[in-house]
Design a protein around this motif. Sequence first.
Motif, short mmCIF file in Angstrom:
data_model
loop_
_atom_site.label_atom_id
_atom_site.label_comp_id
_atom_site.label_asym_id
_atom_site.label_seq_id
_atom_site.Cartn_x
_atom_site.Cartn_y
_atom_site.Cartn_z
N ILE A 69 33.43 -1.73 72.91
CA ILE A 69 34.17 -1.85 73.25
C ILE A 69 34.02 -2.00 74.88
O ILE A 69 34.34 -3.27 75.69
N SER A 70 33.75 -1.34 75.78
CA SER A 70 34.18 -1.30 77.39
C SER A 70 32.48 -2.10 77.74
O SER A 70 33.13 -2.93 78.46
N LEU A 71 31.39 -2.00 76.99
CA LEU A 71 30.11 -2.73 77.04
C LEU A 71 30.44 -4.04 77.64
O LEU A 71 30.49 -5.23 78.11
N ILE A 72 30.88 -4.47 76.27
CA ILE A 72 30.49 -5.92 75.11
C ILE A 72 31.85 -6.27 76.26
O ILE A 72 31.93 -7.75 76.44
N SER A 73 33.20 -6.33 76.16
CA SER A 73 34.08 -6.54 77.66
C SER A 73 33.82 -6.59 78.82
O SER A 73 33.86 -8.07 79.09
N ALA A 74 33.11 -5.67 79.29
CA ALA A 74 32.34 -5.98 80.52
C ALA A 74 31.19 -7.03 80.97
O ALA A 74 31.48 -7.55 81.53
N LEU A 75 30.39 -7.35 80.03
CA LEU A 75 29.53 -8.76 79.62
C LEU A 75 30.01 -9.84 79.37
O LEU A 75 29.82 -10.63 80.67
N VAL A 76 30.86 -9.87 78.10
CA VAL A 76 31.23 -11.04 78.16
C VAL A 76 32.15 -11.31 79.19
O VAL A 76 32.40 -12.64 80.22
N GLY A 77 33.55 -10.81 80.42
CA GLY A 77 33.86 -11.30 81.22
C GLY A 77 33.45 -11.13 82.35
O GLY A 77 33.88 -12.22 83.00
N ILE A 78 31.93 -10.35 82.95
CA ILE A 78 31.51 -10.95 83.96
C ILE A 78 30.74 -12.20 84.00
O ILE A 78 30.61 -13.33 84.93
N LEU A 121 50.46 -14.43 69.14
CA LEU A 121 49.42 -15.51 68.57
C LEU A 121 48.71 -15.80 67.28
O LEU A 121 48.23 -16.59 66.79
N LEU A 122 48.12 -14.25 67.52
CA LEU A 122 46.94 -14.14 66.57
C LEU A 122 47.37 -13.30 65.66
O LEU A 122 45.88 -12.97 65.12
N GLY A 123 48.03 -12.89 65.60
CA GLY A 123 48.29 -11.49 64.40
C GLY A 123 48.04 -11.86 63.59
O GLY A 123 48.33 -13.22 62.86
N ASN A 124 48.86 -11.24 62.24
CA ASN A 124 48.68 -11.60 61.11
C ASN A 124 49.10 -12.67 60.46
O ASN A 124 49.03 -13.71 59.41
N ASN A 142 40.87 -10.15 62.46
CA ASN A 142 42.34 -8.90 61.70
C ASN A 142 42.31 -9.16 64.23
O ASN A 142 41.21 -7.85 64.21
N LEU A 143 43.68 -9.31 64.12
CA LEU A 143 43.46 -8.14 65.51
C LEU A 143 43.89 -7.16 65.51
O LEU A 143 43.48 -6.82 66.19
N TYR A 144 44.48 -6.50 64.23
CA TYR A 144 44.32 -5.28 64.78
C TYR A 144 43.16 -4.49 63.89
O TYR A 144 43.37 -3.79 63.59
N SER A 145 41.87 -4.44 64.63
CA SER A 145 41.01 -4.00 64.30
C SER A 145 39.99 -3.81 66.23
O SER A 145 40.58 -4.23 66.52
N GLY A 146 38.87 -3.54 65.42
CA GLY A 146 37.93 -2.79 66.66
C GLY A 146 38.25 -4.33 67.64
O GLY A 146 37.93 -4.50 68.65
N ALA A 221 45.40 -0.25 74.41
CA ALA A 221 45.05 -0.03 72.79
C ALA A 221 46.03 1.10 72.28
O ALA A 221 45.94 0.23 70.55
N TYR A 222 46.83 1.79 72.40
CA TYR A 222 48.21 2.27 71.36
C TYR A 222 49.21 0.79 71.44
O TYR A 222 49.76 0.88 70.24
N ALA A 223 49.85 0.20 72.30
CA ALA A 223 50.49 -1.20 71.91
C ALA A 223 50.12 -1.49 70.59
O ALA A 223 50.75 -2.44 69.50
N LEU A 224 48.88 -1.90 70.37
CA LEU A 224 48.29 -3.34 69.34
C LEU A 224 47.95 -1.88 68.08
O LEU A 224 47.92 -2.07 67.02
N LEU A 225 47.17 -0.51 68.57
CA LEU A 225 46.63 -0.02 67.20
C LEU A 225 47.05 1.09 67.24
O LEU A 225 47.20 2.24 66.15
N LEU A 226 48.64 1.32 67.77
CA LEU A 226 49.34 3.19 67.68
C LEU A 226 48.26 4.33 67.81
O LEU A 226 47.09 3.89 69.02
N SER A 227 47.74 5.01 67.21
CA SER A 227 46.54 5.92 66.50
C SER A 227 45.82 5.53 65.33
O SER A 227 45.13 6.99 65.64
N ASN A 228 45.84 4.63 65.20
CA ASN A 228 44.90 4.78 64.30
C ASN A 228 43.55 3.56 64.18
O ASN A 228 42.94 3.18 63.42
N TYR A 229 43.03 4.13 64.82
CA TYR A 229 42.18 3.59 65.47
C TYR A 229 41.14 4.41 66.41
O TYR A 229 41.56 5.18 66.97
#
Length: 281
Positions: A69-78, A121-124, A142-146, A221-229
């Motif tokens: 997730i860090s690598l994808i978000s960093a590459l797309v973001g830059i 905006l993009l929840g279920n 599914n917003l509540y996923s990786g 991450a915690y607000a979106l998925l709590l500890s379920n990921y």
Amino acid sequence: MNIKKQTWKNCLVLLPFAIVVCLYELLPLLQLALNSFHDENTGAWSLSNYGKIFSTPLYQASIVNSIRISLISALVGICVAFIAAKSYHDAGEKFQNFFTMVLNMTSNFSGVPLTFGFMILLGNTGVLTLVAQKLGFLQDFNLYSGNGLTLIYIYFQIPLATLLLIPAFLGIKKEWREAAILLHCGSLRYWFLIGIPNLLTSLLGTLSVLFSNALAAYATAYALLLSNYALLPLQISSKFKGDVRINKELGGALSVVMICLMVAATLVNNYLTKKHAKGAA
């Protein structure tokens, strides 16, 4: 004598900063490292916590997901930030002032408020989700996923990366572009042969910052998925709160692993930067 007095004065001025760094950064870091080498049951010195991390599927998945997730978000973001910073560099003063205001606003919109906005905006049952599903889109989203978490990370990476890249574009001289035009060099070729190589040091540095920023992000991450990921910051947090029993030893080991990933990213960035500098020389 005057030089010695000035040195002592400078040291006294820096003393409060040094105390804060020691109390809130160095000492907690040292305590985490020491805890990570203690056995949970016996308290003896041991590498059992690290063995557990690299042999348990949950922690293995947490490390892999965090890096991915860090690598994808960093590459797309830059990539998006590069286009935005280039547009800022080529625009007029009025647009630059407006764009800077928008960047400052969006860069501070992160964490729990950002997650709540994406849920609306993009929840279920989000506004855009319902509209898109009626039009035949986003049927399986599914917003509540990786993937959903990656999308949110990309959103808050873009303003930060843009703010970091804008000053780098000041080093791009107009004379280079004019010379390229006279030599019949196209825009795309100019950026790949002249523009990007001169910005490569700033791009690599920004990429390293974005990777570390996403790797350590917790509130979103915690607000979106709590500890379920399976995610490294969530697993670290669960060892210090929320469990039936606090396991500070394993939490410390997980923290050390995350710090090592950040240090590794920084070292790779420094190596590539030095290699580029030698090649340019």
